[in-house]
Design an enzyme around this catalytic site. Structure first.
Site, PDB file in Angstrom:
ATOM      1  N   GLY A 161      22.538   0.066 -25.457  1.00  0.00           N
ATOM      2  CA  GLY A 161      23.304  -0.335 -26.627  1.00  0.00           C
ATOM      3  C   GLY A 161      24.742  -0.682 -26.295  1.00  0.00           C
ATOM      4  N   CYS A 162      25.596   0.302 -26.407  1.00  0.00           N
ATOM      5  CA  CYS A 162      27.025   0.061 -26.284  1.00  0.00           C
ATOM      6  C   CYS A 162      27.479  -0.261 -24.865  1.00  0.00           C
ATOM      7  CB  CYS A 162      27.793   1.253 -26.855  1.00  0.00           C
ATOM      8  SG  CYS A 162      27.462   1.454 -28.627  1.00  0.00           S
ATOM      9  N   ILE A 163      26.799   0.267 -23.862  1.00  0.00           N
ATOM     10  CA  ILE A 163      27.153  -0.088 -22.483  1.00  0.00           C
ATOM     11  C   ILE A 163      26.796  -1.555 -22.237  1.00  0.00           C
ATOM     12  CG2 ILE A 163      26.630   0.293 -20.035  1.00  0.00           C
ATOM     13  CD1 ILE A 163      28.471   2.386 -21.285  1.00  0.00           C
ATOM     14  N   SER A 211      29.178  -3.849 -24.190  1.00  0.00           N
ATOM     15  CA  SER A 211      30.518  -3.842 -23.586  1.00  0.00           C
ATOM     16  C   SER A 211      30.520  -4.567 -22.249  1.00  0.00           C
ATOM     17  CB  SER A 211      31.013  -2.400 -23.406  1.00  0.00           C
ATOM     18  OG  SER A 211      31.129  -1.765 -24.662  1.00  0.00           O
TER      19      SER A 211
END
Length: 189
Positions: free
Chosen positions: A125-127, A130
């Site tokens: 998700g966020c990794i 980003s």
């Protein structure tokens, strides 16, 4: 250090990540120590929403478990063992990427950063979000595999494979620590 929130460590929380998230935090804390020794800035992110959730837009509507990041929830706090230091910048975000809708990219550019070491939750998700945005902003991006975690090893491994193929260099913790040790803290000041 992306989204190391108590939500991923609370067994009663729908975002509980289990051992993959526990080992990721342990590795990220080692990475943090190495970065500080080298004089490399450490930046943390946290997720926080207005009590109405409106600032989360469609993401908040789609992903009901994000309510764990509403104000006053213990699950929104930094994970036990991760206390932000006064010299660390904390970026508050509402979406998966640490870059989307935040001041991260211009801050890094102003600081003269051209490379990033990413750690955090969750890999899928966020990794990943980003990582893609870091590359899109022109940063050389290194994802530290052991310092990232997910709720299951399959999405973790698949996303590390894909990020390494297209957006970043995925490296191990030992290599990251060795890389950071090459920096002269006084030359960076």
């Amino acid at each position: 250090m992306i989204d190391f929130a108590q939500a991923y460590y609370d067994p009663d929380c729908p975002l509980f990540g289990g051992e993959g998230c526990v080992s990721a935090l342990d590795a990220a804390l080692q990475l943090r120590i190495a970065a500080k020794k080298a004089g490399i800035p450490v930046i943390l992110t946290r997720v926080s929403y207005h009590p109405s959730g409106r600032d989360g837009g469609r993401f908040f509507e789609k992903a009901a478990p994000l309510e764990v990041f509403l104000p006053g929830r213990s699950t929104a706090e930094f994970a036990v063992g991760l206390i932000p230091d006064p010299d660390e910048v904390i970026i508050t975000k509402q979406y998966p990427s640490a870059f989307f809708g935040t001041s991260l990219a211009p801050m890094l550019t102003t600081m003269g950063c051209d490379s990033l070491l990413l750690s955090g939750l969750t890999t899928s998700g966020c990794i990943r979000a980003s990582c893609v945005d870091a590359m899109s902003h022109g940063f050389r991006t290194l994802v530290v595999s052991e310092a990232c975690g997910d709720r299951h090893h399959a999405p973790h491994d698949a996303n590390l494979f894909d990020m390494n193929a297209k957006y970043a260099d995925v490296i191990g913790l030992e290599d990251a620590v060795r890389y950071l040790a090459t920096f002269d803290r006084h030359a960076l000041a």
